[in-house]
Structures are given as C-alpha cells and as structure tokens.
Design an enzyme around this catalytic site. Structure first.
Site, short mmCIF file in Angstrom:
data_model
loop_
_atom_site.label_atom_id
_atom_site.label_comp_id
_atom_site.label_asym_id
_atom_site.label_seq_id
_atom_site.Cartn_x
_atom_site.Cartn_y
_atom_site.Cartn_z
N ASP A 115 0.86 -1.19 0.00
CA ASP A 115 0.00 0.00 0.00
C ASP A 115 0.89 1.23 0.00
OD1 ASP A 115 -2.48 -1.32 0.03
OD2 ASP A 115 -2.43 -1.53 2.20
N ASP A 133 -7.02 -1.19 -4.83
CA ASP A 133 -8.17 -0.89 -3.97
C ASP A 133 -9.11 0.10 -4.65
OD1 ASP A 133 -7.04 -2.54 -2.03
OD2 ASP A 133 -5.98 -0.88 -1.08
#
EC number: 3.4.23.36
Length: 164
Positions: A115, A133
């Site tokens: 991330d 995402d």
C-alpha cells in the site's frame, strides 16, 4: 470483441497497479514519513498482511497461504462473473478482478499487499491503500449502481404492464 473488454480492463488495471507497487517499493521508505502527492493523498509505503483495512491479518505461513488461496478463489469467481455478464456490470466486475488479481499477485510474490496511497484529512490518516483498492472500490460502486438501475427498470416494467 465483446470478450476482449474484460481481458483488457483486467490486464491494464492489474499491470498499472503492479507497476505502481514496484515503484513504491523501490522509491519510498517503508513506514517512513508521508510525502504530499495530492490535496488529501500522500505517498507512504506500508504493507498489508490481511485484507481490506488489515482485517484477517494473521501470523504464519499457513494463514498467509490460506488467505492467498481464498482471495485467489474469490478473484476467479469474479472473473467468471465478468465474462458472463454484459454492459456496465461486465466493466464493474472486470474492474474488481483487475484490483483483486493485482493484490493476489502482490501477496503471492511478497507475502503482503503493498500500500502506498495515504488518505488524510489534516492530521487524521484513516488508511493507506493502492490502485488495486481503487479499482475494487470503483467496481463495487458501479455494481451497486447496476443493481439499483436494474431494480428501477423492473419496477418501471411492472408498473407499465399494470396500466395496459
């Protein structure tokens, strides 16, 4: 040509996310200070051992493999849905598969999901996420829209058949 759209969306979306993850791993300090990128998004490298928001984050190789297999199976089922659906629903499901596939590949290669996009509002940083995402969220929102539109169309058809 109809079957090419899901393949193109999945391949492009997954490749773009995986390239961004490679860049983030090569360019950003893990768990380092955030670097401003957009008004509400900074760049900050973190690693997610679970699923969304680090849910189901367990220690150990068996847990990691179980999570990997479960997410791969779910991704495959969405892939089937993408190829069997039509119109906006096909685009939505393909977007979800693009993001899910990129995260599955990342987890398979590194053991975690990379991330690097840090959402923030002032000093509040609710979560760090990645392009995968974004694809998954956009696809889910579009699927909800498709379901809502279908429901509204069915109501309109039922109402018009009652008046005739």
């Amino acid at each position: 040509m109809k079957m090419a759209w899901p393949i193109l969306i999945i391949a492009f979306g997954a490749a773009l996310d995986l390239a961004a993850k490679l860049w983030a791993r090569a360019s950003l300090e893990p768990y380092g200070a955030a670097t401003e990128f957009l008004p509400f998004v900074a760049l900050r490298l973190t690693f997610n051992h679970g699923v969304s928001f680090s849910l189901l984050s367990f220690e150990g190789e068996i847990a990691r493999l179980t999570l990997l297999l479960a997410t791969a199976a779910l991704t495959a089922s969405f892939g089937l849905w993408a190829f069997r659906s039509q119109g906006l629903e096909r685009i939505a499901a393909s977007s979800i598969v693009a993001g899910a596939l990129a995260n599955v590949i990342d987890r398979a290669v590194y053991g975690t999901v990379t991330d690097y996009l840090d959402l923030h509002f002032g000093a509040w940083h609710p979560f760090v996420f990645n392009l995968a995402d974004v694809w998954i969220t956009a696809g889910a929102i579009l699927l909800v829209f498709c379901q809502f539109s279908r429901k509204q169309s069915n109501v309109a058809v039922r109402n018009s058949s009652k008046t005739t």
